[in-house]
Write an enzyme that holds these catalytic residues in place. Structure first.
Site, mmCIF file in Angstrom:
data_model
loop_
_atom_site.group_PDB
_atom_site.id
_atom_site.type_symbol
_atom_site.label_atom_id
_atom_site.label_comp_id
_atom_site.label_asym_id
_atom_site.label_seq_id
_atom_site.Cartn_x
_atom_site.Cartn_y
_atom_site.Cartn_z
ATOM 1 N N CYS A 105 -36.546 -0.976 44.141
ATOM 2 C CA CYS A 105 -35.954 -0.192 43.050
ATOM 3 C C CYS A 105 -34.564 0.337 43.383
ATOM 4 O O CYS A 105 -33.809 0.709 42.487
ATOM 5 C CB CYS A 105 -36.878 0.947 42.649
ATOM 6 S SG CYS A 105 -38.452 0.357 42.002
ATOM 7 N N HIS A 146 -32.241 6.132 38.538
ATOM 8 C CA HIS A 146 -33.320 5.139 38.493
ATOM 9 C C HIS A 146 -34.412 5.693 37.588
ATOM 10 O O HIS A 146 -34.733 6.872 37.623
ATOM 11 C CB HIS A 146 -33.856 4.899 39.904
ATOM 12 C CG HIS A 146 -35.062 4.028 39.929
ATOM 13 N ND1 HIS A 146 -35.121 2.836 39.236
ATOM 14 C CD2 HIS A 146 -36.271 4.177 40.538
ATOM 15 C CE1 HIS A 146 -36.309 2.284 39.437
ATOM 16 N NE2 HIS A 146 -37.026 3.077 40.214
ATOM 17 N N ASN A 202 -40.281 1.402 34.263
ATOM 18 C CA ASN A 202 -39.546 1.225 35.519
ATOM 19 C C ASN A 202 -39.279 -0.269 35.715
ATOM 20 O O ASN A 202 -40.190 -1.033 35.995
ATOM 21 C CB ASN A 202 -40.375 1.793 36.678
ATOM 22 C CG ASN A 202 -39.690 1.654 38.024
ATOM 23 O OD1 ASN A 202 -38.672 0.969 38.151
ATOM 24 N ND2 ASN A 202 -40.249 2.284 39.038
#
Ligand code: COA
Length: 323
Positions: free
Chosen positions: A114, A250, A280
């Site tokens: 990520c 993020h 996500n």
């Protein structure tokens, strides 16, 4: 480093299929409300059968090049951040290069889950700022749905597929002001796909390479680590909290995002939130959120923006950018 590296274009792409929280009620033992109240997610996009990470990357890249007013032939460096490469090799960056009709420039993937886009952008920033590249394409692209166990409600409700891209060019005026990336492999077991082609080839072949996560622990570390990362970037640049126009975080959990906004004394009006619509999307999340806010006119030329991300490894980073 003497030159600056500026973002001169951005693009993004989301697969057509939308999977809502309501849809997930029919797949695992969960509720629409549980997912939204714990994570801030209402829906995510899922790649179609036969639609691969390089397809998503290509669509986002074309848009980014268009918005920068550049042709593929102008690009002299391609870096793709992905955890879900089409193939073991060649890299997704090489597949993208071939599909864009570019020949000869360096093209490689970066794997930091990520935080991958910040890692890729960090690399590109250093190439451009040292004069090794004049026009780079940097992409975050994921088909994360392919490494989810659709029987595990603690993970499958959180992730989605997508891609975001930026064109980064050498410039005399400031662009990326500083970039700070970190990792600590001591946390390797808290968020991982614990198999790969070297350890469990058959599981990979059978499509049983699944994301595993200790959600509560990851949450705790993400809040404290990212909180420190955004303060690190203010200190490194000698700027005050009030000088930040936008946070592009993020998109893992709205509660993590709110905690980081609070560390920066930012109102949520100054935070780009896409998690409700995208979930996500791992390495794609920051460039997708950035492109969304550029296209709807929120982020404008001259704004001072912080990017931050946290992911498996653990890996994390923050970046200060003048748009
Ligand atoms: N639907 C319904 N119930 C669920 C569920 C789901 N999809 N997933 C878990 N639960 C249950 C749990 O089993 C637990 O039940 P129990 O108390 O009977 O054991 C209960 O809900 C509460 O779970 P808990 O783990 O306390 O929830 P939480 O408030 O910590 O939220 C996360 C869970 C995963 C949303 C949160 O921990 C998180 O976001 N963690 C970080 C994830 C992340 O950012 N990952 C990526 C980093 S890049």
């Amino acid at each position: 480093m003497t030159l600056s590296a500026r973002i001169t274009g951005s693009g993004s792409y989301l697969p057509a299929k939308v999977l809502t929280n309501k849809d997930l009620e029919g797949i695992v033992d969960t509720t629409e409300d549980w997912i939204y109240s714990r994570s801030g997610i209402r829906q995510r996009h899922i790649a179609a059968e036969g639609e691969f990470t390089s397809d998503l990357a290509l669509a986002a890249s074309r848009e980014a090049l268009r918005s920068a007013g550049r042709a593929p032939s102008d690009v002299d460096l391609i870096v793709v951040a992905t955890t879900t490469a089409d193939q073991v090799f060649p890299s997704t960056a090489c597949l993208l290069q071939q599909r864009l009709g570019i020949h000869g420039c360096p093209a490689f993937d970066v794997q930091a889950v990520c935080a991958g886009f910040l890692y890729a952008l960090d690399v590109v920033y250093r190439y451009v700022a040292t004069g090794a590249s004049r026009c780079a394409l940097v992409v975050g692209a994921e088909t994360f749905s392919r490494i989810l166990n659709w029987e595990d409600r603690t993970t499958c409700v959180l992730f989605g597929d997508g891609a975001g891209a930026m064109v980064i060019e050498a410039s005399e005026s400031p662009g990326i002001l500083s970039s700070h990336i970190h990792a600590d492999g001591a946390f390797k077991d808290l968020l991982c796909v614990p198999v790969g082609v070297s350890t469990a080839y058959q599981e990979v072949l059978d499509g049983r390479a699944y994301t595993e996560m200790q959600g509560k622990e990851v949450f705790r570390w993400a809040v404290s680590t990212l909180g420190d990362a955004v303060i690190e970037i203010l200190d490194a640049n000698g700027i005050e909290k009030g000088e930040i126009d936008w946070l592009v975080p993020h998109q893992a959990n709205i509660r993590i995002i709110k905690a980081i906004a609070k560390r920066l004394d930012l109102s949520m009006d100054q935070v780009v939130v896409t998690i409700d619509k995208h979930g996500n999307t791992s390495a794609a999340s920051v460039p997708l959120a950035f492109d969304t806010a550029v296209r709807d006119g929120r982020i404008r030329s001259g704004d001072q923006v912080i990017f931050e991300a946290f992911g498996g490894g653990f890996t994390w980073g923050s970046m200060l950018v003048k748009i």
